[in-house]
Design a protein around this motif. Structure first.
Motif, mmCIF file in Angstrom:
data_model
loop_
_atom_site.group_PDB
_atom_site.id
_atom_site.type_symbol
_atom_site.label_atom_id
_atom_site.label_comp_id
_atom_site.label_asym_id
_atom_site.label_seq_id
_atom_site.Cartn_x
_atom_site.Cartn_y
_atom_site.Cartn_z
ATOM 1 N N GLY A 1 -29.428 -22.170 -12.501
ATOM 2 C CA GLY A 1 -30.610 -21.313 -12.539
ATOM 3 C C GLY A 1 -31.375 -21.332 -11.241
ATOM 4 N N GLY A 2 -32.465 -20.584 -11.215
ATOM 5 C CA GLY A 2 -33.288 -20.506 -10.011
ATOM 6 C C GLY A 2 -34.394 -19.490 -10.190
ATOM 7 N N ARG A 3 -35.054 -19.191 -9.089
ATOM 8 C CA ARG A 3 -36.207 -18.296 -9.148
ATOM 9 C C ARG A 3 -35.802 -16.853 -9.396
ATOM 10 N N VAL A 4 -36.715 -16.086 -9.958
ATOM 11 C CA VAL A 4 -36.529 -14.655 -10.178
ATOM 12 C C VAL A 4 -36.852 -13.925 -8.878
ATOM 13 N N ASP A 5 -35.904 -13.123 -8.392
ATOM 14 C CA ASP A 5 -36.090 -12.368 -7.149
ATOM 15 C C ASP A 5 -36.611 -10.960 -7.430
ATOM 16 N N ILE B 1 -28.282 -14.679 -15.102
ATOM 17 C CA ILE B 1 -26.901 -14.214 -14.891
ATOM 18 C C ILE B 1 -26.533 -14.319 -13.416
ATOM 19 N N ARG B 2 -27.412 -13.850 -12.546
ATOM 20 C CA ARG B 2 -27.138 -13.854 -11.096
ATOM 21 C C ARG B 2 -26.996 -15.281 -10.575
ATOM 22 N N GLY C 1 -27.050 -10.488 -1.599
ATOM 23 C CA GLY C 1 -28.264 -11.131 -2.103
ATOM 24 C C GLY C 1 -28.848 -10.493 -3.341
ATOM 25 N N ALA C 2 -28.092 -9.663 -4.033
ATOM 26 C CA ALA C 2 -28.581 -8.994 -5.242
ATOM 27 C C ALA C 2 -27.400 -8.723 -6.160
#
Length: 264
Positions: free
Chosen positions: A58-62, A88-89, A121-122
């Motif tokens: 997981g990680g931060r929402v971009d 998901i990303r 990156g997306a």
């Protein structure tokens, strides 16, 4: 202390300046028929958040997650929708595993998609390139944790099930150093022996997940405990500071001494 709003609402503007994030607990069936296994990643020691600890992907929402969420999930509250996309990303980026698609994605395709994701990156360009259609409803919201301090991660936890678990995963070797599958109980045992470190929210969630014999039991527990935002607080018990969470959210253990708790 003023309670945080329900999980689908944004944080109040006069509260802590937190960072929206998402994490994904991925289940697979154990080959020996034992408790389900969960995919965990070990963070690189130099990372600011949870350095050296074992966590779920997981990680931060971009911003790009929010844009894709608005297009794919227009009926969902944007914070929740964007967290689905981020989970998901980040899973593809950190593990090479593509989850929540309408049709299976091969390991080779996922590896190519991961390379494109790292380049662009997306997630949206990856979906367009490979023609993947997301099924974000396969991610069930399991918990929502938010520390009451600035720059903390306001994290939504999701769960999903791979079934047989016949998948290839590869660590990204940048933010993380290794991947491993383990049952929740085994992860707690490893932490108890000092083989892995786990931060406070991860430990509490492993304790909760260790009670379930299947992904289906986990979903049933969500039904019994509708998700609300949780934040830990400090309490003094017999002169000892404890980090604790409120009762009523499905967690069997509500805290531990601050000196033994790694903050997340």
């Amino acid at each position: 202390m003023t309670p945080y709003p329900p999980s689908n609402e944004p944080m109040p503007t006069d509260g802590p300046k937190v960072i929206p994030a998402a994490t994904l607990v991925i289940f697979r069936n154990a080959a020996d028929g034992g408790p389900p296994e969960l995919l965990m990643v070990q963070r690189a020691r130099e990372m600011r958040f949870a350095g050296g600890a074992a966590v779920f992907p997981g990680g931060r929402v971009d911003p790009a997650d929010r844009e894709l969420a608005a297009a794919l999930l227009p009926e969902e509250p944007i914070e929740l929708a964007a967290a689905h996309i981020a989970a998901i990303r980040e899973t593809l980026e950190e593990t090479g595993l593509m989850v929540a698609t309408h049709y299976p994605v091969s390991a080779a395709e996922a590896a190519e998609g991961r390379l494109l994701l790292l380049e662009r990156g997306a997630l949206a360009p990856v979906l367009d390139q490979f023609g993947w259609a997301l099924a974000p409803e396969r991610l069930a919201l399991y918990a929502h944790w938010c520390p009451p301090w600035d720059k903390g991660f306001d994290t939504r936890f999701f769960v999903t099930d791979l079934g047989t678990g016949a998948v290839d995963v590869t660590v990204d070797a940048t933010e993380n150093t290794r991947l491993f599958w383990t049952s929740a109980a085994a992860a707690l045992d490893m932490a108890g022996r000092g083989e892995i470190a786990v931060i406070f929210p991860t430990r509490r969630n492993l304790e909760r997940l260790a009670r379930f014999a299947s992904h289906a039991e986990t979903l049933a527990d969500i039904e019994r405990h509708p998700v609300e935002r949780i934040h830990a607080t400090l309490e003094t018990v017999d002169g000892v500071e404890w980090l604790t969470i409120p009762d009523g959210h499905g967690y069997p253990v509500l805290g531990q001494p601050r000196t033994s708790a790694e903050r997340g």
